[in-house]
Design a protein around this motif. Structure first.
Motif, short mmCIF file in Angstrom:
data_model
loop_
_atom_site.label_atom_id
_atom_site.label_comp_id
_atom_site.label_asym_id
_atom_site.label_seq_id
_atom_site.Cartn_x
_atom_site.Cartn_y
_atom_site.Cartn_z
N SER A 286 68.11 46.75 61.34
CA SER A 286 68.98 45.81 62.07
C SER A 286 69.17 44.50 61.30
O SER A 286 69.60 43.50 61.88
CB SER A 286 68.37 45.51 63.45
N THR A 287 68.86 44.53 60.01
CA THR A 287 68.95 43.33 59.18
C THR A 287 70.10 43.49 58.19
O THR A 287 70.22 44.53 57.53
CB THR A 287 67.65 43.08 58.41
N VAL A 288 70.93 42.46 58.08
CA VAL A 288 72.06 42.46 57.15
C VAL A 288 71.90 41.28 56.21
O VAL A 288 71.60 40.16 56.64
CB VAL A 288 73.42 42.39 57.88
N LEU A 289 72.12 41.53 54.93
CA LEU A 289 72.01 40.47 53.92
C LEU A 289 73.32 40.36 53.16
O LEU A 289 73.85 41.36 52.68
CB LEU A 289 70.86 40.76 52.94
N TRP A 290 73.84 39.13 53.02
CA TRP A 290 74.96 38.82 52.14
C TRP A 290 74.43 37.89 51.06
O TRP A 290 73.70 36.94 51.34
CB TRP A 290 76.09 38.12 52.89
N PHE A 291 74.83 38.11 49.84
CA PHE A 291 74.41 37.21 48.77
C PHE A 291 75.44 37.23 47.65
O PHE A 291 76.23 38.17 47.50
CB PHE A 291 73.02 37.60 48.23
#
Length: 276
Positions: free
Chosen positions: A65-70
């Motif tokens: 349930s974790t989303v990362l943008w970088f």
């Protein structure tokens, strides 16, 4: 009119400085066993004009349930699908979430997506993945802002010369230290030998002097030819002086040779003693 001119100058300076800002944060040099390994994640490579930087303005990876943008070495840019989060401190706030950081994390808390910053361009640090094998790639580490001072994101850019891959996985260690990896040609180093390669200070200075001297001769000759109408060898600036240069050099070497020869004869003569 003056205000318009000032705005134009400001925009021009901004456009010039942006590439230097990005490149300085993406460049890294590592010395190992008489070799220098140069990395530049923003440098253009074949089929990738922006280097390892995402052309979309961000990379996205999701786990559970974790989303990362970088984004590497620069701030996030969302031209489409901006994150809709609660919180988003240190990264634009709820109304402009994702506009002032380089890494943004979204976690589902009580059925709400809560976002927090995991890094900024100014906090990015680059290092090699393996000091024993620098050609393997680099790792970019970003530190969280004031809202998450103990959090971080590590992005491994593994060398893969022909194509790109990832990021596909997102791992968590400790309280909030996240890591992901991708494969990209920009992760490959340019190895330079540490002995006898590259331009030294003396070589660089010599080249500058020769370039200035060549520009002086060419500029002077063009001026004398077109403006003064001079033809022949006289078109060379100060031709009288340059004609005498070979003779001056010959005389200088001849004088040094005579001095050296005279001193050697004197030493040889003093080595003999009178015999009664």
């Amino acid at each position: 009119m003056a205000e318009t001119l000032w705005i134009q100058r400001f925009l021009l300076i901004t456009l010039v400085l942006i590439p230097f800002r990005v490149n300085s944060q993406c460049e890294f040099r590592f010395n190992r066993r008489n070799k220098v390994f140069d990395f530049n994640l923003a440098s253009s490579v074949k089929n990738f004009p922006h280097g390892a930087l995402s052309e979309d303005g961000f990379y996205r990876v999701e786990a559970n349930s974790t989303v990362l943008w970088f984004q590497l070495c620069d701030m996030l840019i969302f031209n489409h699908d901006p994150p809709r989060c609660v919180g988003c401190q240190d990264c634009g706030g709820p109304s402009h979430c994702g506009t002032s950081c380089s890494a943004l994390l979204s976690e589902n808390v009580r059925e709400y997506d809560v976002c927090s910053s995991l890094g900024h361009p100014s906090s990015s640090k680059v290092d090699v993945i393996d000091k024993e094998d620098p050609g393997k790639g680099v790792i970019v580490k970003m530190l969280g802002g004031s809202s998450n001072p103990n959090c971080s994101l590590s992005v491994s850019v593994i060398c893969q010369k022909n194509k790109i891959g990832g990021p596909l996985t997102l791992t968590k260690s400790g309280v909030c230290d996240y890591a992901t990896e991708m494969r990209h040609p920009s992760g490959c180093a340019v190895a330079i030998s540490g002995h006898g390669s590259g331009w030294g200070l003396f070589s660089t200075l010599l080249i500058i002097i020769l370039c200035v001297f060549g520009a002086y001769l060419l500029g002077g000759a063009l001026y004398r030819y077109f403006s003064l109408g001079i033809r022949g060898i006289e078109v060379i600036p100060n031709s009288d002086f340059w004609v005498t240069v070979p003779h001056r050099i010959q005389s200088c070497f001849g004088s040094l040779f005579q001095r050296f020869r005279g001193s050697s004869h004197g030493q040889q003569a003093s080595s003999y003693s009178r015999v009664n």
